[in-house]
Motif scaffolding. Structure first.
Motif, PDB file in Angstrom:
ATOM      1  N   PRO A  49      65.183  58.819  15.930  1.00 13.33           N
ATOM      2  CA  PRO A  49      65.656  59.474  17.523  1.00 13.33           C
ATOM      3  C   PRO A  49      66.623  60.443  17.392  1.00 13.33           C
ATOM      4  O   PRO A  49      67.648  60.423  16.654  1.00 13.33           O
ATOM      5  N   PRO A  52      70.903  58.842  17.149  1.00 15.62           N
ATOM      6  CA  PRO A  52      70.886  57.273  16.819  1.00 15.62           C
ATOM      7  C   PRO A  52      71.953  56.480  16.660  1.00 15.62           C
ATOM      8  O   PRO A  52      72.998  57.043  16.209  1.00 15.62           O
ATOM      9  N   THR A  69      68.824  52.824  18.876  1.00 17.23           N
ATOM     10  CA  THR A  69      68.754  53.174  20.034  1.00 17.23           C
ATOM     11  C   THR A  69      69.028  54.834  19.784  1.00 17.23           C
ATOM     12  O   THR A  69      69.611  55.189  18.879  1.00 17.23           O
ATOM     13  N   GLY A  70      68.668  55.380  20.768  1.00 20.26           N
ATOM     14  CA  GLY A  70      68.559  57.012  20.751  1.00 20.26           C
ATOM     15  C   GLY A  70      68.753  57.476  22.309  1.00 20.26           C
ATOM     16  O   GLY A  70      69.134  56.790  23.233  1.00 20.26           O
ATOM     17  N   LYS A  73      64.798  60.671  27.011  1.00 16.00           N
ATOM     18  CA  LYS A  73      64.306  62.050  27.208  1.00 16.00           C
ATOM     19  C   LYS A  73      64.857  62.470  28.646  1.00 16.00           C
ATOM     20  O   LYS A  73      65.150  61.653  29.528  1.00 16.00           O
ATOM     21  N   SER A 112      64.489  52.602  20.613  1.00 15.74           N
ATOM     22  CA  SER A 112      63.582  53.681  19.453  1.00 15.74           C
ATOM     23  C   SER A 112      62.950  53.005  18.639  1.00 15.74           C
ATOM     24  O   SER A 112      61.731  53.093  18.271  1.00 15.74           O
ATOM     25  N   ARG A 113      63.735  52.464  17.458  1.00  9.91           N
ATOM     26  CA  ARG A 113      62.977  51.818  16.581  1.00  9.91           C
ATOM     27  C   ARG A 113      63.308  50.306  16.531  1.00  9.91           C
ATOM     28  O   ARG A 113      64.767  50.056  16.569  1.00  9.91           O
ATOM     29  N   SER A 146      56.981  51.448  24.515  1.00 16.31           N
ATOM     30  CA  SER A 146      56.293  50.637  23.395  1.00 16.31           C
ATOM     31  C   SER A 146      55.129  50.271  23.670  1.00 16.31           C
ATOM     32  O   SER A 146      54.643  49.559  24.887  1.00 16.31           O
TER      33      SER A 146
END
Length: 289
Positions: A49, A52, A69-70, A73, A112-113, A146
């Motif tokens: 993202p 990050p 984390t990012g 939006k 984000s991941r 998610s």
């Protein structure tokens, strides 16, 4: 001669299983190297993202989990349901739009991941780590989008509240696009690629241009924060696989939106926490160190 014996039976109310190594697991800051160590276990391994930050779960000095984390939006339909005051209005000016982005960047982060080593799945490490990282980030709100949250309640266990799932904004347009150009099911990524590969080279090139053009015309991400000259470079370098995947993402993906509000004062959360710290208070209660 046998003597009388007394048998004692203990019955525990609401028993909970406990993983014996959990006491030795810690959540702390990580680096991109931790992500590279485990990223092949994640289905979105190829990209990270914007902005990050890396967090890791360690056991005896070994990285066994990574959370990235990012930056959130700027525009998100589900966020506007939870925070209606952040929704753009007809009377907005450049100043109000700019301040909205400043507020979001200052108060929100997004998970984000997230990947846990396969050896340590199913022991409750995921939702515990998610909750602790959300506290350690130091922002007021943590978001998550998610698709897996429909099938696995790790976000709910971490304290996140979810908006009712909705189809993507471009759902109907994407279905019409795929059905007008391909016989394969719109959801079947490999079948669409195989159908294209079976066509003559000239037709493959034509379909690649059609897919790329449709993606860039309809991608909110490409037409907002990622626009400009860089967008033309990305367009020129985009592969057919990425174009098809991008179209499916903007039209067929329907991730659940979750939000969590941090109860801890900023600056009060240590930079390293034991994984079992999660169990010392409720998911949305202040840390009891």
């Amino acid at each position: 001669m046998l003597s009388d014996t007394e048998t004692l039976i203990e019955r525990i109310d609401s028993p909970r299983a406990f993983f014996s190594l959990a006491d030795e697991m810690f959540v702390e800051r990580g680096t991109i190297d931790d992500w590279y160590l485990l990223h092949d276990l994640h289905y979105k391994a190829e990209k990270l993202p914007i902005g990050p930050r890396f967090w890791r779960l360690v056991l005896a000095g070994q990285t066994i989990g990574v959370l990235v984390t990012g930056t959130p939006k700027g525009m998100l339909r589900e966020r506007h349901i939870v925070f209606p005051n952040l929704k753009p209005r007809s009377g907005d000016t450049r100043l109000t739009n700019t301040n909205r982005y400043h507020y979001i960047n200052a108060n929100f982060r997004v998970i984000s991941r997230f990947v846990i080593d396969t050896m340590f799945r199913g022991i409750g490490a995921g939702y515990r780590m998610m909750n602790l990282v959300s506290r350690m980030e130091g922002n007021t709100f943590m978001e998550i989008q998610s698709s897996m949250s429909k099938f696995n309640a790790f976000g709910q266990k971490a304290g996140f509240k979810f908006v009712k799932p909705m189809n993507a904004n471009k759902y109907d347009q994407v279905l019409r696009f795929f059905r007008s150009h391909f016989a394969a099911s719109p959801q079947d990524f490999e079948a669409i690629l195989a159908e294209i590969a079976a066509k003559p080279p000239a037709e493959q090139q034509r379909l690649a241009e059609i897919c790329t053009d449709f993606y860039f015309r309809n991608s909110a991400l490409e037409n907002t924060s990622n626009g400009g000259a860089a967008m033309e470079q990305r367009r020129a370098s985009m592969s057919l696989r990425d174009a098809v995947k991008g179209i499916q993402q903007i039209g067929l993906a329907s991730p659940m939106y979750g939000i969590w509000k941090c109860p801890d004062p900023k600056g009060s959360v240590p930079e390293r926490l034991a994984l079992t710290q999660f169990d010392r208070q409720g998911p949305s209660e202040r840390l009891r160190l």
